[in-house]
Design an enzyme around this catalytic site. Structure first.
Site, PDB file in Angstrom:
ATOM      1  N   TRP A  30     -25.423   1.390 -33.717  1.00  8.51           N
ATOM      2  CA  TRP A  30     -26.212   0.180 -33.529  1.00  8.51           C
ATOM      3  C   TRP A  30     -26.681   0.051 -32.086  1.00  8.51           C
ATOM      4  O   TRP A  30     -27.848  -0.241 -31.815  1.00  8.51           O
ATOM      5  CB  TRP A  30     -25.411  -1.026 -33.970  1.00  8.51           C
ATOM      6  CG  TRP A  30     -26.088  -2.365 -33.984  1.00  8.51           C
ATOM      7  CD1 TRP A  30     -25.473  -3.570 -33.800  1.00  8.51           C
ATOM      8  CD2 TRP A  30     -27.472  -2.686 -34.235  1.00  8.51           C
ATOM      9  NE1 TRP A  30     -26.383  -4.600 -33.904  1.00  8.51           N
ATOM     10  CE2 TRP A  30     -27.618  -4.083 -34.168  1.00  8.51           C
ATOM     11  CE3 TRP A  30     -28.595  -1.907 -34.496  1.00  8.51           C
ATOM     12  CZ2 TRP A  30     -28.836  -4.729 -34.355  1.00  8.51           C
ATOM     13  CZ3 TRP A  30     -29.823  -2.543 -34.674  1.00  8.51           C
ATOM     14  CH2 TRP A  30     -29.934  -3.944 -34.602  1.00  8.51           C
ATOM     15  N   ARG A  50     -18.415   4.894 -23.377  1.00  9.67           N
ATOM     16  CA  ARG A  50     -17.072   4.790 -22.800  1.00  9.67           C
ATOM     17  C   ARG A  50     -16.515   6.155 -22.407  1.00  9.67           C
ATOM     18  O   ARG A  50     -15.868   6.308 -21.387  1.00  9.67           O
ATOM     19  CB  ARG A  50     -16.148   4.101 -23.814  1.00  9.67           C
ATOM     20  CG  ARG A  50     -14.709   3.935 -23.350  1.00  9.67           C
ATOM     21  CD  ARG A  50     -13.894   3.203 -24.410  1.00  9.67           C
ATOM     22  NE  ARG A  50     -13.981   3.848 -25.711  1.00  9.67           N
ATOM     23  CZ  ARG A  50     -13.225   4.886 -26.075  1.00  9.67           C
ATOM     24  NH1 ARG A  50     -12.346   5.415 -25.236  1.00  9.67           N
ATOM     25  NH2 ARG A  50     -13.348   5.406 -27.278  1.00  9.67           N
ATOM     26  N   LYS A 205     -20.708 -11.949 -43.504  1.00  9.20           N
ATOM     27  CA  LYS A 205     -21.315 -11.167 -44.592  1.00  9.20           C
ATOM     28  C   LYS A 205     -20.610  -9.824 -44.766  1.00  9.20           C
ATOM     29  O   LYS A 205     -20.661  -9.242 -45.857  1.00  9.20           O
ATOM     30  CB  LYS A 205     -22.816 -10.980 -44.360  1.00  9.20           C
ATOM     31  CG  LYS A 205     -23.199 -10.390 -43.015  1.00  9.20           C
ATOM     32  CD  LYS A 205     -23.122  -8.891 -42.945  1.00  9.20           C
ATOM     33  CE  LYS A 205     -23.344  -8.430 -41.525  1.00  9.20           C
ATOM     34  NZ  LYS A 205     -23.211  -6.974 -41.343  1.00  9.20           N
TER      35      LYS A 205
END
Length: 344
Positions: A30, A50, A205
């Site tokens: 994403w 990271r 959701k």
């Protein structure tokens, strides 16, 4: 004019002067998809990973082969493991870090001027249920925060297929900044002031999508899925309004829109995870996989909140019992179907 520009002519953005850079913290699918959207418009984007070896691989390959293979990076997309480099001149930082690691990952990093949370999860601590924007504010002390959510499957966004999202903030100027950065021929961004509603819609959701996936795994059919999505949306609305959200928000992109996509798509991690759970896959296997299934952590936080407050979350509790207590999915379905009858 391209076909996509002809379809969405109002979404084209005219850049004046040198565009200010943004940072994207988190190089999963994403975060990478959002970095691709902005950098494809000529906006400098620093995509922070990271792990240094992950950043180096992206620099060399000019793609994120670990999470989004085949989506090649524009010239203005700069992978880095140096958080200072990423945040130094950024107008805002997009936080695309999984909810379970958000606090510990964000804490040591330099502060940004403003943050945009795209992490769709919840955290329960000390009898408080926290949204990710609240965690960001707690960790950084920064109050200029926006949240972006909607039916946004990263695999499709990275291919520049048409999609839409909503960005919410108490700071209209920040919401408009985010809107301008990400809006384009394939991605339309709307603004809102209902931060609570947009954020809860994106988080809750995932739990309903887990339930929908369980139904798919049990081959319960389309009628069952439609009923589950509908009643799941009602559960989301009831909970969200109790937390201070506006009901109308849940009928928009971050509520109904995101729920439809996440509960139905083969690209949805949460729907796929529910299907695998119904087929016997253990929780430990889901937690060990590379891509985080946010719903399994959100349902745990909601269960803790339910136990502390007595909230009425029947579908959420059924999903919790299946995942964390090993309950039989068909038995939980029977429990839901035989609840006391009542008006819709």
């Amino acid at each position: 004019m391209s076909v996509s520009s002809a379809i969405f002519p109002e979404a084209r953005i005219t850049q004046t002067g040198s565009p200010r850079p943004i940072a994207v913290l988190g190089a999963g699918s994403w975060g990478t998809a959002l970095a691709l959207l902005a950098s494809s418009k000529g906006i400098p984007v620093y995509l922070w990973a990271r792990r240094p070896e992950h950043a180096l691989a992206m620099q060399l390959e000019r793609q994120n082969s670990e999470y989004l293979p085949g989506a090649h990076f524009p010239q203005q997309l700069h992978p880095t493991a140096n958080a200072e480099e990423a945040l130094h001149q950024a107008q805002f930082a997009v936080v695309a870090i999984p909810s379970k690691a958000l606090r510990e990952t964000l804490g040591p990093l330099p502060k940004a001027k403003a943050y945009v949370s795209v992490a769709k999860g919840l955290h329960f601590s000390d009898h408080h249920l926290l949204r990710m924007s609240q965690v960001i504010e707690e960790v950084t002390g920064v109050t200029q925060i926006a949240v972006l959510s909607g039916p946004n499957l990263a695999e499709e966004i990275a291919r520049f297929l048409p999609a839409a999202a909503v960005v919410a903030s108490q700071d209209p100027e920040l919401a408009q900044q985010v809107q301008q950065v990400f809006s384009g021929a394939s991605f339309r961004v709307y603004t809102s002031t209902d931060v609570i509603g947009v954020e809860l819609g994106g988080a809750l959701k995932n739990v309903i999508a887990l339930a929908a996936g369980m139904g798919d795994g049990l081959k319960l059919g389309d009628n069952a899925k439609a009923a589950l999505i509908t009643r799941g949306l009602r559960e989301i609305i009831r909970f969200g309004v109790a937390q201070g959200a506006q009901e109308v928000t849940f009928m928009g992109l971050s509520g109904l829109g995101d729920l439809i996509a996440t509960a139905s798509s083969p690209h949805s991690r949460n729907r796929s995870a529910g299907e695998r759970i119904a087929q016997g896959e253990a929780l430990a296997q889901l937690q060990a996989q590379k891509s985080v299934v946010e719903g399994i952590y959100t349902v745990k936080a909601l269960h803790a909140w339910d136990q502390a407050t007595g909230a009425d979350l029947p579908i959420t509790e059924a999903v919790y019992r299946v995942i964390y207590e090993g309950a039989d999915p068909m038995r939980e379905l029977s429990r839901l179907m035989t609840r006391e009858t009542k008006p819709e």
